[in-house]
Write a protein that holds these residues in place. Structure first.
Motif, PDB file in Angstrom:
ATOM      1  N   ASN A  61       0.853  -1.181   0.000  1.00  0.00           N
ATOM      2  CA  ASN A  61       0.000   0.000   0.000  1.00  0.00           C
ATOM      3  C   ASN A  61       0.901   1.247   0.000  1.00  0.00           C
ATOM      4  O   ASN A  61       1.775   1.377   0.854  1.00  0.00           O
ATOM      5  N   THR A  62       0.715   2.142  -0.970  1.00  0.00           N
ATOM      6  CA  THR A  62       1.590   3.320  -1.071  1.00  0.00           C
ATOM      7  C   THR A  62       0.773   4.598  -1.130  1.00  0.00           C
ATOM      8  O   THR A  62      -0.439   4.570  -1.306  1.00  0.00           O
ATOM      9  N   TRP A  63       1.474   5.741  -1.013  1.00  0.00           N
ATOM     10  CA  TRP A  63       0.825   7.047  -1.126  1.00  0.00           C
ATOM     11  C   TRP A  63       0.701   7.480  -2.575  1.00  0.00           C
ATOM     12  O   TRP A  63       0.202   8.572  -2.851  1.00  0.00           O
TER      13      TRP A  63
ATOM     14  N   GLU B 165       5.542   6.961  -4.330  1.00  0.00           N
ATOM     15  CA  GLU B 165       5.632   5.625  -4.912  1.00  0.00           C
ATOM     16  C   GLU B 165       6.795   5.525  -5.896  1.00  0.00           C
ATOM     17  O   GLU B 165       7.480   4.499  -5.974  1.00  0.00           O
TER      18      GLU B 165
ATOM     19  N   THR C 297       1.377  -2.478  -6.342  1.00  0.00           N
ATOM     20  CA  THR C 297       1.033  -1.432  -5.381  1.00  0.00           C
ATOM     21  C   THR C 297      -0.451  -1.092  -5.440  1.00  0.00           C
ATOM     22  O   THR C 297      -1.111  -1.253  -6.465  1.00  0.00           O
TER      23      THR C 297
ATOM     24  N   SER D  39      -2.872   2.201  -4.004  1.00  0.00           N
ATOM     25  CA  SER D  39      -2.812   3.493  -3.331  1.00  0.00           C
ATOM     26  C   SER D  39      -4.188   4.150  -3.367  1.00  0.00           C
ATOM     27  O   SER D  39      -5.040   3.749  -4.151  1.00  0.00           O
ATOM     28  N   PRO D  40      -4.444   5.146  -2.531  1.00  0.00           N
ATOM     29  CA  PRO D  40      -3.552   5.684  -1.508  1.00  0.00           C
ATOM     30  C   PRO D  40      -3.630   4.874  -0.223  1.00  0.00           C
ATOM     31  O   PRO D  40      -4.379   3.912  -0.154  1.00  0.00           O
TER      32      PRO D  40
END
Lengths: 354, 285
Positions: free
Chosen positions: A43-45, A50, A71, A73-74
């Protein structure tokens, strides 16, 4: 007011239905597992966060372990809570801030680090907090337009709240936990007595600058833009943005004194089928050189002290965890806040729209 | 050809049944992706944690929610009225002028359709900003210092009107272009002034377009919250933003579901009242 604290635990039956529907409509993660290469979901911003995570964390890890990282996100606390209860995992690990990690650990939605392959003796002192591994830190600090305050602007939060001495349009993040803490600092509460917060006292102090609060920022880049365009004269902002503006020659000053430190910790979703891999990834991400490079790209402060071996003295001055700045910043002990954050959040949203 | 699946309805040869069969994929899609989630929202709103109506009673007994709900409808109403006032002449010109003018205008409208809402919202931040062109123009005309425009209700309303105009124009245009202009000519030849011909003939004929456009814009506006947060005054809060906060920040699924159901019911109620007194079906012809 409702009894919000225990509700999360009793939502099981309803969420199971949601999980079943979600499983039917989004079978993505399960299909992907059928392929030979193992996949880890992080999980990334998104955005620049990222991008730098991909270069400095994901790509080296994928090469070394012959796995794939995908990934999502957010970063969403709501999703983290929901997926543990439904058993449908959209991501296996994520980063949480100081306040959220306490909430997550209390709700039992993150893995116990004692059950993990992580050897804590090989990490640095205070690396582990509430079952999370410290990654990097950012600070909410005072920044102001030098063209508006040529003789110098506020150096403390008390001065930031002083609209007579420093008249001008102000802006803070629309984030109850941080704003209330800043109001208490401004009202003279010592840093080590911030939590649990005296919420009434915080709102009383906030009331004094409400007329000068032109806008509340919600997105990091938006806060930088407001300061760059001179829409506001004073702002409580993350260090990344004033550092960039100063480099561009915009007349902006930043104040490290009383900067409110927030730390980001890596955590693993409770019960994730890929938790072993997730811990392995976390171990690789907090290595000094990798966390140093990631932090530099976003002007964060690495929490691993050895990372400063890979950062020049000049760059270190701009990070909130450098040996010099760490003495000036305010470190929050959110574990004392307990469950008052949820209530504070609600009161804050109401107070803003009043 | 319909495959011989042996349904009695098909054998009877009823064209109605065949029509329903064609509708089946769309109905199935709506059932899975619209009715089921909607049912879930209703379910959550009364089943969090066990059966309870407290999410409704706490909403209904709290003036904060009523104020946000009222503010949202007020904003949506104002935006709809301004969007209509600005779009009607434009759509009318496109239909009346036709040719290259129509092509160019429709292209411009389509282009703003394809530009994301967020990008257009940020463009307004630049235009309305302290160092933006609009204040510079006002000051050049002697209004010095010009008032601050950003973070006011004026800014958010202006931007929302701009964002929604393409929907209004296209809704109006699609109805207007089917209007037989011979009716207007006949009115003129029977002695109507140009205004009378427009007011008594063209305007009533274009009414379905007005209803379509207003419905579309009003409902889209109810769901807005990024634009008011970025451009509007801090006190402005839209109900959609509140629902988002209830889920993301408070993890109050029941409360958020109840708020959504109330928003849906109030919206339906407004259209029911409108239908009762104005008569939607009459306008549809």
């Amino acid at each position: 007011m409702t009894d919000s604290t225990k509700k999360g635990m009793n939502r099981r039956s309803a969420l199971k239905l949601a999980g079943a529907t979600a499983a039917l409509t989004f079978p993505g993660p399960f299909i992907n597992r059928a392929y030979a290469r193992e996949v880890l979901y992080v999980n990334t911003w998104g955005g620049p966060w990222e991008e730098s995570a991909r270069i400095n964390w994901f790509e080296p890890f994928m090469r070394e372990n012959n796995v794939e990282i995908k990934t999502v996100s957010p970063v969403s606390f709501a999703k983290l809570a929901a997926q543990v209860k439904t058993g449908v995992y959209e991501f296996d690990c994520t980063t949480l801030g100081d306040a959220d990690i306490v909430r997550a650990n209390e709700a039992g939605i993150i893995e116990d680090i004692k059950q993990s392959p992580i050897d804590q003796s090989k990490l640095w002192k205070d690396a582990v907090f509430q079952n999370g591994v410290g990654s990097h830190a950012f600070a909410t600090l005072i920044s102001y337009r030098k063209d508006k305050f040529p003789n110098g602007g506020p150096q403390t939060w008390a001065e930031f709240f002083d609209v007579k001495k420093y008249p001008g349009a102000r802006c803070l993040q629309r984030h109850a936990g941080r704003v209330l803490a800043l109001a208490l600092l401004a009202d003279g509460v010592p840093a080590d007595k911030l939590f649990p917060m005296d919420i009434d006292r915080a709102f009383a102090k906030l009331e004094t600058i409400k007329p000068a609060m032109r806008v509340w920022w919600t997105q990091g880049p938006q806060s930088g833009q407001l300061l760059r365009d001179g829409e506001v004269d004073l702002i409580g902002i993350w260090q990344t943005y004033p550092v960039r503006l100063i480099k561009e020659g915009i007349p902006v000053e930043m104040v490290w004194n009383q900067a409110l430190l927030d730390k980001a910790y890596w955590v693993v979703s409770k019960g994730s089928p890929r938790r072993e891999l997730a811990w392995k990834f976390i171990q690789s991400a907090v290595q000094p050189e990798r966390i140093a490079k990631f932090s530099l790209a976003n002007v964060y402060g690495p929490l691993n002290p050895k990372a400063f071996d890979h950062i020049s003295a000049e760059d270190a001055k701009l990070t909130p965890t450098s040996p010099e700045n760490i003495k000036k910043v305010v470190q929050q002990d959110t574990s004392k806040a307990g469950d008052q954050m949820a209530e504070a959040n609600k009161l804050f949203e109401r107070w803003i729209s009043r | 050809m319909v495959p011989p699946v042996g349904s009695a309805a098909i054998k009877s040869g009823s064209s109605d049944a065949k029509a329903w069969l064609l509708l089946l994929p769309a109905l199935a899609f709506l059932a899975v992706f619209f009715l089921v989630p909607l049912g879930q929202v209703v379910f959550f709103s009364v089943m969090d944690p066990g059966f309870t109506l407290k999410h409704y009673t706490s909403f209904l007994s709290d003036s904060f929610y009523w104020r946000v709900l009222w503010g949202t409808f007020q904003t949506a109403g104002i935006v709809t009225i301004f969007a209509l006032l600005m779009s009607y002449p434009l759509a009318y010109m496109i239909v009346r002028m036709g040719g290259h003018f129509a092509t160019v205008m429709l292209l411009i409208i389509a282009m703003s359709f394809w530009t994301s809402f967020l990008v257009r919202t940020f463009a307004w931040m630049v235009i309305l900003g302290n160092n933006g062109p609009l204040r510079a123009i006002l000051e050049a005309f002697g209004w010095s210092p010009a008032p601050q425009l950003l973070f006011t209700r004026f800014s958010s309303t202006l931007a929302m009107v701009h964002l929604l105009i393409p929907f209004m124009v296209l809704a109006l245009y699609s109805v207007m272009k089917k209007i037989d202009m011979n009716f207007v000519r006949a009115a003129r030849s029977l002695g109507a002034t140009p205004f009378q011909a427009f007011h008594r003939v063209f305007l009533p004929l274009s009414a379905p377009g007005i209803v379509n456009g207003c419905t579309l814009v009003f409902i889209m506006c109810l769901g807005f919250y990024v634009t008011p947060v970025l451009l509007g005054s801090p006190r402005e809060q839209m109900i959609a933003g509140l629902i988002g906060t209830q889920i993301e920040e408070f993890l109050e699924f029941g409360e958020a579901s109840a708020t959504s159901v109330i928003l849906l019911l109030v919206t339906l109620a407004i259209f029911a009242i409108y239908n009762r007194f104005v008569g939607l079906d009459k306008l549809w012809g």
